[in-house]
Design an enzyme around this catalytic site. Structure first.
Site, mmCIF file in Angstrom:
data_model
loop_
_atom_site.group_PDB
_atom_site.id
_atom_site.type_symbol
_atom_site.label_atom_id
_atom_site.label_comp_id
_atom_site.label_asym_id
_atom_site.label_seq_id
_atom_site.Cartn_x
_atom_site.Cartn_y
_atom_site.Cartn_z
ATOM 1 N NE ARG A 35 -3.957 -2.045 1.999
ATOM 2 C CZ ARG A 35 -4.803 -2.462 2.904
ATOM 3 N NH1 ARG A 35 -4.877 -1.850 4.069
ATOM 4 N NH2 ARG A 35 -5.599 -3.478 2.655
ATOM 5 C CE LYS A 186 -15.630 -11.804 9.604
ATOM 6 N NZ LYS A 186 -16.368 -10.664 10.010
ATOM 7 N N GLY A 315 -5.921 -8.937 3.091
ATOM 8 C CA GLY A 315 -4.878 -8.495 4.015
ATOM 9 C C GLY A 315 -3.890 -9.595 4.332
ATOM 10 N N GLY A 338 -11.198 -5.837 1.732
ATOM 11 C CA GLY A 338 -12.628 -5.709 1.453
ATOM 12 C C GLY A 338 -12.901 -5.101 0.090
HETATM 13 P P1 ADP Z 1 -7.620 -12.152 3.959
HETATM 14 O O1 ADP Z 1 -7.285 -11.093 4.971
HETATM 15 O O2 ADP Z 1 -6.456 -12.562 3.143
HETATM 16 O O3 ADP Z 1 -8.831 -11.791 3.138
HETATM 17 P P2 ADP Z 1 -9.187 -13.590 5.859
HETATM 18 O O4 ADP Z 1 -9.256 -12.364 6.690
HETATM 19 O O5 ADP Z 1 -10.433 -14.077 5.230
HETATM 20 O O6 ADP Z 1 -8.050 -13.474 4.772
HETATM 21 O O7 ADP Z 1 -8.676 -14.813 6.769
HETATM 22 C C1 ADP Z 1 -7.396 -14.856 7.292
HETATM 23 C C2 ADP Z 1 -7.394 -15.590 8.607
HETATM 24 O O8 ADP Z 1 -8.016 -16.850 8.492
HETATM 25 C C3 ADP Z 1 -6.008 -15.841 9.088
HETATM 26 O O9 ADP Z 1 -5.804 -15.103 10.271
HETATM 27 C C4 ADP Z 1 -5.970 -17.344 9.356
HETATM 28 O O10 ADP Z 1 -5.318 -17.697 10.557
HETATM 29 C C5 ADP Z 1 -7.428 -17.694 9.467
HETATM 30 N N1 ADP Z 1 -7.671 -19.107 9.179
HETATM 31 C C6 ADP Z 1 -7.564 -19.751 8.013
HETATM 32 N N2 ADP Z 1 -7.859 -21.052 8.168
HETATM 33 C C7 ADP Z 1 -8.144 -21.245 9.475
HETATM 34 C C8 ADP Z 1 -8.522 -22.376 10.273
HETATM 35 N N3 ADP Z 1 -8.650 -23.602 9.732
HETATM 36 N N4 ADP Z 1 -8.750 -22.168 11.579
HETATM 37 C C9 ADP Z 1 -8.602 -20.946 12.128
HETATM 38 N N5 ADP Z 1 -8.255 -19.848 11.437
HETATM 39 C C10 ADP Z 1 -8.022 -19.984 10.128
HETATM 40 MG MG MG Z 2 -8.191 -10.505 6.833
#
Ligand code: ADP
Ligand code: MG
Length: 356
Positions: A35, A186, A315, A338
């Site tokens: 960024r 999520k 992120g 987002g």
């Molecule tokens: P991004 O920021 O890349 O969009 P997200 O915010 O959707 O990704 O998710 C990232 C988080 O998901 C990470 O902190 C990771 O630890 C968590 N995560 C992924 N798989 C699991 C799992 N099986 N159990 C717990 N946390 C998880």
């Molecule tokens: Mg995230």
């Protein structure tokens, strides 16, 4: 939309540009953050063409003035990256006639998050034209992103241009097979993307916490693994879609699924190998703990080894890519979390719409 890149020197020279960027990253990571690194070409372009630049950003979620959330340290960080003085302006002290300045955290003032017109007009009075280079906040209506465009000629910055070009390439003209890899925490954040790609994509490779929701929808036990109750109807419906590919094995500890297993990694890697377009959002497991980072790391390697055009973002996902930025011409790393998800969901982002 007018791209800053296409303006002539005559249109820029001697003017003051209000440049909205996203400096909302941790101070420790700032010098490696895409960024921040991503806005340097825009700043150089502007001063190279004889403009003065006033940098606008927010930081954190302050409630009024909060010293801990000041942007002051970022003047130093930007200055060392640009090898030029960056003059910091808090709202009390006046303006200096410097080439590059950074205005204090806009969220210290109430008008910013309210997209307030009066506040936007005051901001606009500080410059002659406006440039949005803050893709990662363009899904929010803020005064320094949206309302300000009503008062000044407004242009698309170089970073924002890159985002729009690469993301729309992955969406509109994507070569097949198109593989969407989805992980992370999520699923509710990603429903729009899945809906928008359910006809375009050839495969959805599901991993991370979002896989647990599909297991639940099949009536399978997930122990104490993370899940989201309210998305069960969506995952039940999506299970009928043959493109949704679920893990075949997992790494489990203390009744929690924490990573995809070795057979899944192999299965997914083979599909990735043959892809022509890849979109990746969300880690395959709880990668913050090294023991559960293997799935994400090998999937990352498979993407880097493939010849596909790849878009990677989010992120946490982008942080997994932090050591490869700029080295792979066929891999685009988005600065949006987002904002990227909403763009790929086919939504019109207010900050981009405001530039039209
Ligand atoms: P991004 O920021 O890349 O969009 P997200 O915010 O959707 O990704 O998710 C990232 C988080 O998901 C990470 O902190 C990771 O630890 C968590 N995560 C992924 N798989 C699991 C799992 N099986 N159990 C717990 N946390 C998880
Ligand atoms: Mg995230």
């Amino acid at each position: 939309m007018i791209f800053l890149r296409n303006l002539s020197k005559k249109e820029i020279f001697g003017k003051t540009c209000l440049l909205r960027v996203d400096l909302n990253v941790s101070e420790k990571e700032a010098k490696n953050s895409l960024r921040i690194l991503g806005i340097l070409p825009t700043i150089k372009f502007l001063i190279g063409n004889g403009a003065k630049v006033v940098i606008l950003s927010h930081r954190g979620r302050p409630n009024g003035f909060d010293k801990k959330q000041s942007l002051k340290p970022f003047a130093k960080i930007l200055s060392s990256l640009l090898k030029k003085p960056v003059h910091f302006i808090d709202f009390k002290k006046g303006f200096k006639n410097s080439e590059i300045s950074l205005l204090e955290n806009l969220r210290f003032l109430a008008g910013e998050e309210k997209n307030d017109k009066k506040f936007a007009k005051q901001l606009a009075s500080l410059g002659d034209f406006f440039v949005n280079d803050a893709f990662s906040v363009s899904h929010r209506n803020a005064a320094s992103v949206s309302a300000i465009t009503k008062f000044l000629p407004s242009y698309v910055g170089l970073l924002l241009e890159n985002e729009i070009k690469n993301l729309s390439l992955a969406m509109a003209k994507s070569k097949k097979p198109l593989v969407v890899i989805l992980g992370g925490a999520k699923i509710s954040d990603k429903i729009g993307l899945i809906e928008n790609f359910k006809n375009k994509a050839d495969y959805f490779l599901i991993g991370g916490g979002i896989a647990h929701n599909f297991l639940l929808a099949q009536g399978l036990p997930i122990g104490d693994s993370i899940f989201e109750e309210k998305t069960i109807n969506f995952t039940k419906k999506m299970l009928k879609n043959k493109k949704i590919i679920l893990p075949v094995d997992y790494i489990i500890k203390d009744r929690k699924i924490l990573d995809i297993g070795p057979n899944t990694v192999k299965y997914y890697s083979d599909i990735i190998k043959n892809a022509k377009t890849i979109i990746w959002n969300g880690p395959m497991g709880y990668f913050e703990n090294k023991k559960f980072a293997k799935g994400s790391k090998i999937i990352k390697g498979a993407i880097l080894n493939s010849k596909a055009f790849s878009v990677v973002g989010g992120g946490e996902t982008a942080s997994l890519m932090s050591n490869v930025k700029g080295q792979m011409p066929n891999v685009f790393i988005s600065t949006g979390g987002g904002a990227m998800l909403e763009y790929l969901a086919g939504k019109k982002l207010p900050g981009i719409k405001a530039l039209k």
